[in-house]
Design an enzyme around this catalytic site. Structure first.
Site, short mmCIF file in Angstrom:
data_model
loop_
_atom_site.label_atom_id
_atom_site.label_comp_id
_atom_site.label_asym_id
_atom_site.label_seq_id
_atom_site.Cartn_x
_atom_site.Cartn_y
_atom_site.Cartn_z
N HIS A 1 -7.05 -5.56 -0.87
CA HIS A 1 -5.81 -4.17 -0.77
C HIS A 1 -5.11 -5.43 0.22
CE1 HIS A 1 -3.85 -1.03 -0.82
NE2 HIS A 1 -3.94 -0.87 0.48
N ASP B 1 -8.38 -5.43 -5.22
CA ASP B 1 -8.14 -4.46 -4.36
C ASP B 1 -9.43 -3.09 -4.13
OD1 ASP B 1 -7.04 -2.02 -2.82
OD2 ASP B 1 -5.08 -2.65 -3.42
N VAL C 1 -14.27 -20.08 -15.15
CA VAL C 1 -13.86 -20.96 -13.58
C VAL C 1 -14.92 -20.27 -12.75
CG1 VAL C 1 -11.82 -19.77 -13.29
CG2 VAL C 1 -13.43 -22.04 -11.73
N ASP D 1 -15.81 -19.37 -9.49
CA ASP D 1 -14.91 -18.66 -8.29
C ASP D 1 -14.92 -18.07 -7.03
OD1 ASP D 1 -13.86 -17.32 -9.96
OD2 ASP D 1 -11.60 -18.58 -10.21
N ASP E 1 -13.55 -15.90 -17.43
CA ASP E 1 -12.19 -16.31 -17.76
C ASP E 1 -11.96 -17.54 -16.81
OD1 ASP E 1 -12.94 -16.92 -14.51
OD2 ASP E 1 -11.91 -15.09 -13.72
N ASP F 1 -18.14 -13.60 -13.64
CA ASP F 1 -17.60 -14.73 -13.67
C ASP F 1 -16.62 -15.73 -14.43
OD1 ASP F 1 -16.02 -16.49 -11.50
OD2 ASP F 1 -18.03 -16.74 -9.91
N SER G 1 1.10 -1.39 -0.10
CA SER G 1 -0.01 -0.05 0.11
C SER G 1 0.90 1.69 -0.13
CB SER G 1 -0.95 0.17 1.54
OG SER G 1 -1.87 0.83 1.20
#
Ligand SMILES: *[C@@H]1O[C@H](CO)[C@@H](O)[C@H](O)[C@H]1NC(C)=O
Ligand SMILES: *[C@@H]1O[C@H](CO)[C@@H](O)[C@H](O)[C@H]1NC(C)=O
Ligand SMILES: *[C@@H]1O[C@H](CO)[C@@H](O)[C@H](O)[C@H]1NC(C)=O
Ligand SMILES: *[C@@H]1O[C@H](CO)[C@@H](O)[C@H](O)[C@H]1NC(C)=O
Ligand SMILES: *[C@@H]1O[C@H](CO)[C@@H](O)[C@H](O)[C@H]1NC(C)=O
Ligand SMILES: *[C@@H]1O[C@H](CO)[C@@H](O)[C@H](O)[C@H]1NC(C)=O
Ligand SMILES: *[C@@H]1O[C@H](CO)[C@@H](O)[C@H](O)[C@H]1NC(C)=O
Ligand SMILES: *[C@@H]1O[C@H](CO)[C@@H](O)[C@H](O)[C@H]1NC(C)=O
Length: 520
Positions: free
Chosen positions: A452, A416, A268, A270, A266, A263, A196
């Protein structure tokens, strides 16, 4: 008398054994030499069985560690700056691994003391943390920026410079000397690790003080904090302007709806959006959908969709990127809470709001709710032009670091919820534009589903520092960054940007079920 190497070694060992207790004294450590600084004080004392919850920056496998160490505190000032900076160096009494590691801070703090030092020292590092001259708490993420003003209307530029980069370099110079004094051997390698705000410290060290460290881990870096921080206030600005405060349940319902749509893109299912660019859904697409909050059925509303979309799109061309759609917005971006009668209100983001009060309005009593949108955008532009040169940590010229044989690993969680990962991507692209072989000494990885610094569903690269050490010391470059301890016992081999993870079949918890591929 002829000193054969063997005699020298034996004498050296005896010497160290006989003097190890008294080595931990101000007289033995001596005063470090630091250009432009006046050393005010050196303290040193042995600490036995210090026990604390601790972790590495940007990791999620911390725990309780018990260590015994020589605790050195060096206090210095920059004459004329009226600052007082404390650098702590923790030197393991036994099991020193021969290396020095400086640790960064986060938020408006340059160092977190024991929170990071205990773990680092337990791994054998001579470890350092610096308070930057900012007298705030050392154990929690500080959102207090009151140190940034000398008086109402007047920025304390000296402390801001200390916070930006100078105190971090001071820590490196002091820490390495103290380590050498104590062990009577210079550290073989020096590292920096931060997440950070600490990630930004890492980047700016490579840019401004390229010989300070042999290796740097910059996790979830707060690059361009002068811009992303005030820009991060945008959803709150709209809430204040519209008088519309989505409940945490509703915010989560929007996130869940977006994740449901994106979801599988990509390959898959998950709960993780690994290819955020493909996820082009808008908050308005979900208006009218029902969700259940505390047993009551509610409907996603148009007014609230505007606030959610502000977090996802960011402030656009006049400011900064937004967050990805699997990021948890209710924790920081859209800070609301609800009363027993069901009405909700903003609890205010101290991190984002205090920047605007202290460094834009320069007035601790500034009323954020009174800003109209044109005030907001004026403030955003002001912040960028006023503070970027000192604080952004975004100079793409890393030639000094490269010439010094430095190596750097940066990574950013794609979920994040505080710092938009697009800022890190943009920086890495700028670095490659300047030096198309930058990959040889600087690699950037994205961690799908990671929040984050840690958190979220995705696995976290807990061993980034180990992989960095392999790279620095044995020239084993990190082709992928090993990530573990995600939810559901997942592991992933994170891909060097611009490659991204592609599912190739098998158990999605298994790293071997993914490969690195070009972005679709
Ligand atoms: C530290 O802990 C060890 C192991 O529990 C114990 O043997 C030792 O006496 C302790 N040292 C001090 C100074 O308390
Ligand atoms: C120096 O700093 C101290 C506290 O940090 C403050 O009280 C004092 O007014 C400052 N002096 C000057 C000359 O700015
Ligand atoms: C939402 O709930 C209302 C009231 O129960 C119902 O009339 C409406 O059809 C539901 N909408 C959707 C999209 O399910
Ligand atoms: C739902 O219930 C929780 C716990 O009782 C409470 O904290 C929260 O504010 C409630 N949410 C709403 C939207 O009322
Ligand atoms: C809910 O409670 C707050 C604080 O007690 C009050 O100001 C508000 O008017 C109430 N709203 C409703 C709709 O009852
Ligand atoms: C916004 O508020 C400022 C004062 O804070 C005022 O001068 C300005 O006219 C306002 N702008 C708009 C578009 O309302
Ligand atoms: C954990 O993984 C298994 C196998 O992929 C899956 O069936 C299950 O739903 C997952 N559980 C959670 C909580 O994600
Ligand atoms: C992960 O993949 C490796 C190699 O294909 C295999 O040996 C291992 O059993 C797999 N683990 C799980 C948990 O599926």
């Amino acid at each position: 008398m002829i000193f054969t190497p063997l005699v020298f070694l034996v004498l050296g060992t005896i010497f160290l054994q006989l003097t190890s207790a008294s080595n931990c004294s101000p007289a033995f450590i001596g005063k470090p030499v630091l250009h432009g600084a006046k050393i005010i004080d050196v303290q040193a004392e042995e600490v036995h069985n210090h026990s604390a919850i601790s972790l590495g920056p940007g990791t999620n496998d911390g725990g309780r560690y018990t260590i015994s160490f020589c605790h050195v505190t060096v206090t210095h000032t920059h004459p004329g700056w009226n600052d007082t900076i404390n650098t702590q160096v923790w030197l393991p009494l036994s099991g020193w691994n021969g290396r020095f590691q400086a640790l960064g801070g986060g938020g408006y703090s340059t160092g977190f003391g024991s929170l990071y030092l205990t773990y680092a020292a337990s791994k054998g590092f001579a470890s350092a943390s610096v308070d930057g001259g900012i007298a705030v708490g050392t154990e929690a993420i500080p959102t207090d920026l009151s140190w940034a003003l000398s008086s109402k209307g007047n920025v304390n530029w000296f402390l801001l410079e200390d916070y930006a980069s100078k105190a971090t370099n001071d820590m490196a110079v002091i820490g390495k000397q103290v380590t050498e004094s104590y062990y009577q051997t210079a550290p073989s390698y020096s590292y920096f690790s931060g997440c950070s705000g600490g990630g930004r410290q890492g980047l700016i060290m490579a840019q401004n003080y390229p010989d300070a460290f042999d290796g740097i881990v910059a996790s979830s870096p707060a690059i361009h904090l002068e811009t992303f921080i005030p820009a991060g206030f945008w959803p709150e600005q709209l809430m204040n302007q519209y008088g519309v405060f989505p409940s945490p349940c509703e915010v989560e319902a929007f996130t869940a709806a977006a994740v449901k749509r994106c979801d599988r893109m990509d390959g898959v299912e998950d709960g993780i959006i690994s290819s955020p660019r493909l996820c082009t859904v808008q908050a308005h697409d979900f208006v009218g959908q029902n969700y259940t909050c505390n047993g009551t059925q509610e409907t996603l509303s148009t007014a609230d969709a505007r606030v959610i979309q502000a977090a996802w799109s960011g402030t656009g061309k006049h400011g900064w990127f937004g967050l990805n759609k699997d990021a948890s917005l209710s924790s920081s971006s859209i800070p609301t809470t609800c009363r027993a009668n069901g009405t909700c209100y903003s609890t205010g983001s101290e991190l984002f709001g205090s920047w605007i009060s202290y460094l834009v309005a320069k007035d601790p009593d500034f009323v954020l709710e009174d800003m109209n949108n044109s005030d907001f955008f004026d403030g955003l532009r002001y912040s960028t032009s006023q503070y970027a040169p000192m604080l952004a940590g975004a100079n793409p010229d890393l030639s000094g670091f490269k010439a010094n044989s430095g190596k750097m690993i940066a990574w950013h969680g794609l979920a994040d919820e505080v710092i938009p990962p697009r800022g890190s991507e943009q920086y890495y692209e700028e670095v490659l534009e300047k030096d198309n072989e930058a990959h040889e000494f600087f690699r950037f990885f994205e961690a799908p589903g990671v929040g984050h610094c840690y958190g979220g569903l995705g696995p976290v690269p807990n061993d980034a520092l180990t992989q960095l050490m392999e790279w620095v010391e044995k020239d084993v470059s990190p082709d992928t960054l090993v990530a573990t301890k995600g939810s559901n016992d997942t592991a992933r081999d994170l891909c060097p940007y611009p490659l991204e993870q592609k599912f190739i079949g098998g158990d999605p918890r298994n790293a071997t079920s993914f490969t690195c591929a070009n972005k679709p």
